[in-house]
Design a protein around this motif. Structure first.
Motif, PDB file in Angstrom:
ATOM      1  N   TYR A 169       0.988  -1.578   0.289  1.00 25.17           N
ATOM      2  CA  TYR A 169      -0.308   0.268   0.399  1.00 25.17           C
ATOM      3  C   TYR A 169       0.968   1.508   0.338  1.00 25.17           C
ATOM      4  O   TYR A 169       0.616   2.330   0.098  1.00 25.17           O
ATOM      5  CB  TYR A 169      -1.135  -0.174   1.157  1.00 25.17           C
ATOM      6  N   CYS A 170       2.259   0.804   0.187  1.00 16.72           N
ATOM      7  CA  CYS A 170       2.532   2.305   0.083  1.00 16.72           C
ATOM      8  C   CYS A 170       2.565   2.959  -1.230  1.00 16.72           C
ATOM      9  O   CYS A 170       3.090   4.310  -1.003  1.00 16.72           O
ATOM     10  CB  CYS A 170       4.510   1.732   0.748  1.00 16.72           C
ATOM     11  N   LYS A 171       3.449   2.561  -2.503  1.00 13.74           N
ATOM     12  CA  LYS A 171       2.955   3.205  -3.332  1.00 13.74           C
ATOM     13  C   LYS A 171       1.382   4.304  -3.578  1.00 13.74           C
ATOM     14  O   LYS A 171       1.832   5.086  -4.162  1.00 13.74           O
ATOM     15  CB  LYS A 171       2.975   2.464  -4.493  1.00 13.74           C
ATOM     16  N   LYS A 172       0.800   4.126  -2.643  1.00 13.95           N
ATOM     17  CA  LYS A 172      -0.437   4.467  -3.485  1.00 13.95           C
ATOM     18  C   LYS A 172      -0.992   5.858  -1.853  1.00 13.95           C
ATOM     19  O   LYS A 172      -2.035   6.371  -1.533  1.00 13.95           O
ATOM     20  CB  LYS A 172      -1.270   4.179  -3.693  1.00 13.95           C
ATOM     21  N   CYS A 173      -0.045   5.698  -1.392  1.00 15.39           N
ATOM     22  CA  CYS A 173      -0.458   5.735   0.849  1.00 15.39           C
ATOM     23  C   CYS A 173      -0.345   7.663   0.373  1.00 15.39           C
ATOM     24  O   CYS A 173       1.267   7.848  -0.428  1.00 15.39           O
ATOM     25  CB  CYS A 173       0.729   5.500   1.318  1.00 15.39           C
ATOM     26  N   ALA A 174      -1.085   8.180   0.850  1.00 12.15           N
ATOM     27  CA  ALA A 174      -0.779   9.427   0.913  1.00 12.15           C
ATOM     28  C   ALA A 174       0.332   9.998   2.503  1.00 12.15           C
ATOM     29  O   ALA A 174       0.731  11.453   1.933  1.00 12.15           O
ATOM     30  CB  ALA A 174      -2.077  10.515   1.656  1.00 12.15           C
ATOM     31  N   TYR A 175       0.851   8.932   2.527  1.00 11.87           N
ATOM     32  CA  TYR A 175       1.746   9.547   3.241  1.00 11.87           C
ATOM     33  C   TYR A 175       3.663   9.476   3.167  1.00 11.87           C
ATOM     34  O   TYR A 175       4.494   8.943   3.825  1.00 11.87           O
ATOM     35  CB  TYR A 175       2.457   8.667   4.704  1.00 11.87           C
ATOM     36  N   LYS A 176       3.305   8.511   1.985  1.00 16.22           N
ATOM     37  CA  LYS A 176       4.704   7.976   1.073  1.00 16.22           C
ATOM     38  C   LYS A 176       5.401   8.959   1.502  1.00 16.22           C
ATOM     39  O   LYS A 176       6.837   8.160   1.302  1.00 16.22           O
ATOM     40  CB  LYS A 176       4.055   7.624  -0.233  1.00 16.22           C
TER      41      LYS A 176
END
Length: 182
Positions: A169-176
């Protein structure tokens, strides 16, 4: 942030409920939801570190909630249920995607636990309107809910965030950018 702890099930030595973290601070359904996706987000959110607000997934989530929730929400300390049908005792949690059904079930179980603790017996439904998914959640495993609550309290009370772990989920995370830049 101080966290109360106790060996007593259901609360601390001061008779606080197990979901109370500190003065007017409670474990929220959102923190339970993120616990099952990325514990690091639990820590960030508990510190009011805001993700990128114009992130397309956040905007989409806000739009789905605006269209598919009603003015029949229910609020308790630290929680806001998307839809509450008082006449049928149904609590509905609206989500944008079925990718996180496990997290949604955990969040809804937490809400059902809290409502039961407040004297309200309810049945839960996870609804993903854009996918036509509707899943009923009836049985609340209190032991599992309390383990989630304790885990959130541990994360929140830590001085440092959990270590970065790259997940799908990292790739599309707002905290990336917060986690993976620099």
């Amino acid at each position: 942030m101080a966290v109360s702890s106790s060996n007593k099930p259901g609360g601390d030595d001061n008779n606080n409920p197990p979901y109370k973290i500190g003065e007017d601070v409670y474990v929220t359904g959102t923190l339970i939801w993120y616990l099952h996706i990325c514990p690091r987000e639990v820590w960030l959110m508990s510190r009011h570190i805001i993700p990128y607000q114009d992130h397309e997934r956040l905007e989409y989530g806000r739009a789905v909630h605006k269209v598919h929730t009603e003015d029949t929400f229910l609020i308790l300390e630290g929680m806001r249920v998307d839809i509450y049908k008082k006449d049928t005792g149904v609590v509905v949690e609206v989500k944008c995607s079925s990718k996180h059904l496990e997290s949604a079930r955990a969040q809804l179980s937490y809400y059902l636990y809290r409502l039961k603790d407040a004297g309200v017996n309810a049945i839960g439904v996870v609804r993903v309107p854009d996918e036509g998914v509707e899943e009923r959640v009836e049985v609340v495993d209190e032991e599992k809910v309390l383990k989630d609550v304790e885990r959130v309290k541990e994360i929140v009370s830590s001085d440092n965030p959990p270590k970065k772990v790259r997940i799908k989920y990292c790739k599309k995370c707002a905290y990336k950018d917060f986690c993976w830049t620099g």
